[in-house]
Scaffold this motif. Sequence first.
Motif, mmCIF file in Angstrom:
data_model
loop_
_atom_site.group_PDB
_atom_site.id
_atom_site.type_symbol
_atom_site.label_atom_id
_atom_site.label_comp_id
_atom_site.label_asym_id
_atom_site.label_seq_id
_atom_site.Cartn_x
_atom_site.Cartn_y
_atom_site.Cartn_z
ATOM 1 N N GLU A 1 -6.173 -19.039 23.322
ATOM 2 C CA GLU A 1 -6.245 -18.295 24.608
ATOM 3 C C GLU A 1 -5.747 -16.875 24.479
ATOM 4 O OE1 GLU A 1 -4.269 -20.737 27.441
ATOM 5 O OE2 GLU A 1 -6.269 -22.098 27.820
ATOM 6 N N TYR A 2 -4.932 -16.729 23.494
ATOM 7 C CA TYR A 2 -4.355 -15.435 23.271
ATOM 8 C C TYR A 2 -5.414 -14.395 22.934
ATOM 9 C CZ TYR A 2 -4.982 -15.868 18.123
ATOM 10 O OH TYR A 2 -5.597 -16.019 16.908
ATOM 11 N N LEU A 3 -6.722 -15.013 22.271
ATOM 12 C CA LEU A 3 -7.921 -13.984 22.076
ATOM 13 C C LEU A 3 -8.529 -13.516 23.259
ATOM 14 C CD1 LEU A 3 -9.069 -16.428 19.160
ATOM 15 C CD2 LEU A 3 -8.136 -14.249 18.944
ATOM 16 N N VAL A 4 -8.413 -13.883 24.360
ATOM 17 C CA VAL A 4 -9.299 -13.707 25.449
ATOM 18 C C VAL A 4 -8.162 -13.357 26.688
ATOM 19 C CG1 VAL A 4 -11.329 -14.462 24.965
ATOM 20 C CG2 VAL A 4 -9.615 -16.015 26.155
ATOM 21 N N SER A 5 -6.950 -12.848 26.449
ATOM 22 C CA SER A 5 -5.876 -12.592 27.462
ATOM 23 C C SER A 5 -5.248 -11.343 27.115
ATOM 24 C CB SER A 5 -4.969 -13.840 27.642
ATOM 25 O OG SER A 5 -4.292 -14.039 26.511
ATOM 26 N N GLY A 6 -4.716 -10.906 28.269
ATOM 27 C CA GLY A 6 -3.821 -9.606 27.920
ATOM 28 C C GLY A 6 -4.789 -8.541 27.510
ATOM 29 N N GLY A 7 -6.051 -8.231 27.942
ATOM 30 C CA GLY A 7 -6.743 -7.081 27.428
ATOM 31 C C GLY A 7 -7.519 -7.407 26.512
ATOM 32 N N ARG A 8 -7.294 -8.481 25.800
ATOM 33 C CA ARG A 8 -7.950 -8.821 24.575
ATOM 34 C C ARG A 8 -9.360 -9.501 25.026
ATOM 35 N NH1 ARG A 8 -5.402 -11.005 19.192
ATOM 36 N NH2 ARG A 8 -7.458 -10.526 18.644
ATOM 37 N N SER A 9 -10.541 -9.321 24.335
ATOM 38 C CA SER A 9 -11.661 -10.001 24.691
ATOM 39 C C SER A 9 -12.426 -10.434 23.512
ATOM 40 C CB SER A 9 -12.526 -9.386 25.606
ATOM 41 O OG SER A 9 -12.953 -8.304 25.134
ATOM 42 N N ASP A 10 -11.900 -11.287 22.413
ATOM 43 C CA ASP A 10 -12.530 -11.597 21.144
ATOM 44 C C ASP A 10 -13.244 -13.010 21.365
ATOM 45 O OD1 ASP A 10 -13.478 -11.982 18.525
ATOM 46 O OD2 ASP A 10 -11.492 -11.541 17.639
ATOM 47 N N TRP A 11 -14.278 -12.831 22.030
ATOM 48 C CA TRP A 11 -14.959 -14.259 22.725
ATOM 49 C C TRP A 11 -15.538 -14.874 21.210
ATOM 50 C CZ3 TRP A 11 -13.851 -16.453 26.898
ATOM 51 C CH2 TRP A 11 -13.447 -15.444 27.807
ATOM 52 N N ASP A 12 -16.021 -14.181 20.517
ATOM 53 C CA ASP A 12 -16.735 -14.562 19.105
ATOM 54 C C ASP A 12 -15.867 -15.572 18.601
ATOM 55 O OD1 ASP A 12 -19.352 -14.118 19.068
ATOM 56 O OD2 ASP A 12 -18.769 -11.982 18.270
ATOM 57 N N LYS A 13 -14.484 -14.995 18.189
ATOM 58 C CA LYS A 13 -13.310 -15.740 17.489
ATOM 59 C C LYS A 13 -12.825 -17.071 18.445
ATOM 60 C CE LYS A 13 -10.783 -16.050 13.813
ATOM 61 N NZ LYS A 13 -11.348 -16.292 12.516
ATOM 62 N N PHE A 14 -12.698 -16.775 19.761
ATOM 63 C CA PHE A 14 -12.291 -17.812 20.717
ATOM 64 C C PHE A 14 -13.234 -18.944 20.539
ATOM 65 C CE2 PHE A 14 -12.652 -19.678 24.882
ATOM 66 C CZ PHE A 14 -11.190 -19.964 25.087
ATOM 67 N N TYR A 15 -14.487 -18.922 20.710
ATOM 68 C CA TYR A 15 -15.481 -19.692 20.592
ATOM 69 C C TYR A 15 -15.580 -20.418 19.167
ATOM 70 C CZ TYR A 15 -16.753 -19.148 25.475
ATOM 71 O OH TYR A 15 -16.434 -19.073 26.525
ATOM 72 N N GLU A 16 -15.482 -19.598 18.110
ATOM 73 C CA GLU A 16 -15.555 -20.167 16.775
ATOM 74 C C GLU A 16 -14.492 -21.195 16.728
ATOM 75 O OE1 GLU A 16 -14.498 -18.250 12.387
ATOM 76 O OE2 GLU A 16 -15.677 -17.119 13.725
ATOM 77 N N LEU A 17 -13.205 -20.933 16.931
ATOM 78 C CA LEU A 17 -12.015 -21.851 16.813
ATOM 79 C C LEU A 17 -11.836 -22.932 17.627
ATOM 80 C CD1 LEU A 17 -9.188 -19.037 16.570
ATOM 81 C CD2 LEU A 17 -10.237 -20.411 14.604
ATOM 82 N N ALA A 18 -12.745 -23.079 18.438
ATOM 83 C CA ALA A 18 -12.990 -24.403 19.430
ATOM 84 C C ALA A 18 -13.226 -25.523 18.758
ATOM 85 C CB ALA A 18 -14.120 -24.196 20.271
ATOM 86 N N LYS A 19 -13.701 -25.362 17.449
ATOM 87 C CA LYS A 19 -13.906 -26.507 16.252
ATOM 88 C C LYS A 19 -12.680 -27.381 16.002
ATOM 89 C CE LYS A 19 -14.829 -24.069 12.148
ATOM 90 N NZ LYS A 19 -14.238 -22.776 12.851
ATOM 91 N N ASP A 20 -11.530 -26.584 16.087
ATOM 92 C CA ASP A 20 -10.299 -27.040 15.638
ATOM 93 C C ASP A 20 -9.375 -27.547 16.885
ATOM 94 O OD1 ASP A 20 -10.756 -26.214 13.129
ATOM 95 O OD2 ASP A 20 -10.322 -24.152 13.601
ATOM 96 N N ASP A 21 -9.952 -27.474 17.891
ATOM 97 C CA ASP A 21 -9.153 -28.032 19.348
ATOM 98 C C ASP A 21 -8.692 -29.310 19.140
ATOM 99 O OD1 ASP A 21 -9.394 -25.329 20.549
ATOM 100 O OD2 ASP A 21 -10.945 -25.971 22.139
ATOM 101 N N PRO A 22 -7.592 -29.698 19.595
ATOM 102 C CA PRO A 22 -7.162 -31.046 19.901
ATOM 103 C C PRO A 22 -8.038 -31.690 21.188
ATOM 104 C CG PRO A 22 -5.273 -29.861 20.108
ATOM 105 C CD PRO A 22 -6.633 -28.815 19.985
ATOM 106 N N VAL A 23 -8.147 -32.771 21.200
ATOM 107 C CA VAL A 23 -9.000 -33.317 22.325
ATOM 108 C C VAL A 23 -7.791 -33.646 23.649
ATOM 109 C CG1 VAL A 23 -8.764 -35.767 21.756
ATOM 110 C CG2 VAL A 23 -10.500 -35.149 23.365
ATOM 111 N N LYS A 24 -7.887 -33.563 24.704
ATOM 112 C CA LYS A 24 -7.046 -33.818 25.673
ATOM 113 C C LYS A 24 -7.203 -35.352 26.095
ATOM 114 C CE LYS A 24 -6.057 -29.765 28.117
ATOM 115 N NZ LYS A 24 -6.091 -29.021 29.484
#
Length: 160
Positions: free
Chosen positions: A35-58
Motif C-alpha cells: 500500500e505504501y506504493l499508492v499512498s502519501g502522494g505516491r502512485s506507482d500503480w504498476d509496481k503495486f499491481y506487479e507485487l500483488a502476486k506475492d500477497d497472502p490470502v485473507k
Amino acid sequence: MGSHVVLCDNVNFESVKNVIICDINGTLSDASHREYLVSGGRSDWDKFYELAKDDPVKPVTRDIINSLGSTGYEIHLLTGSHRKYEDDKILWLDRHDVSYHTLHVPRYGERAYHQSDDLKRSWLMDQSKAFFNRIACCLEDRDRDIEMWKDCGLVCWQVA
C-alpha cells in the motif's frame, strides 16, 4: 399434526439472489505490504499491481466465499487491477485455493488506471438487469467502494 411440502413451480429463478461479488486487492488478498506504493502522494500503480502476486490470502474471506460457493452461490471476483496482470491474478487464485465462478477485470479506457469505485460502477452498469437483481451482497475493503455499492442499492460487507 401432519406436515406438508409446498412446491414452487412458479418461482422466477432469475430473481433469486445467488450472486456474491468479492473484491480481490485488500479484501480477498492482504495488500498491506504494498500500500505504501499508492499512498502519501505516491502512485506507482504498476509496481503495486506487479507485487500483488506475492500477497497472502485473507483466509477468513477465502473460507467464506468458498463456503458460499459450495452452497450454490455464484462467486464473481472483481478487481481494479490492470488487465496485463490478469494471468498473475488467476495463478494467485489457484495457488490460494479460491473457488469462484468468474473473474471480472474491467476494461480500461485511454488512461492506464482509474479509481476502483468508478471502474466497478461502470462494470456494474454494463451488467444485465437480471444479473443485477441476483446480487445478494458484495465484499469490499475500501470505504469509497463500499459507498458506491450501497449507492447502487446493494448490500455490502466490509472486510477490514
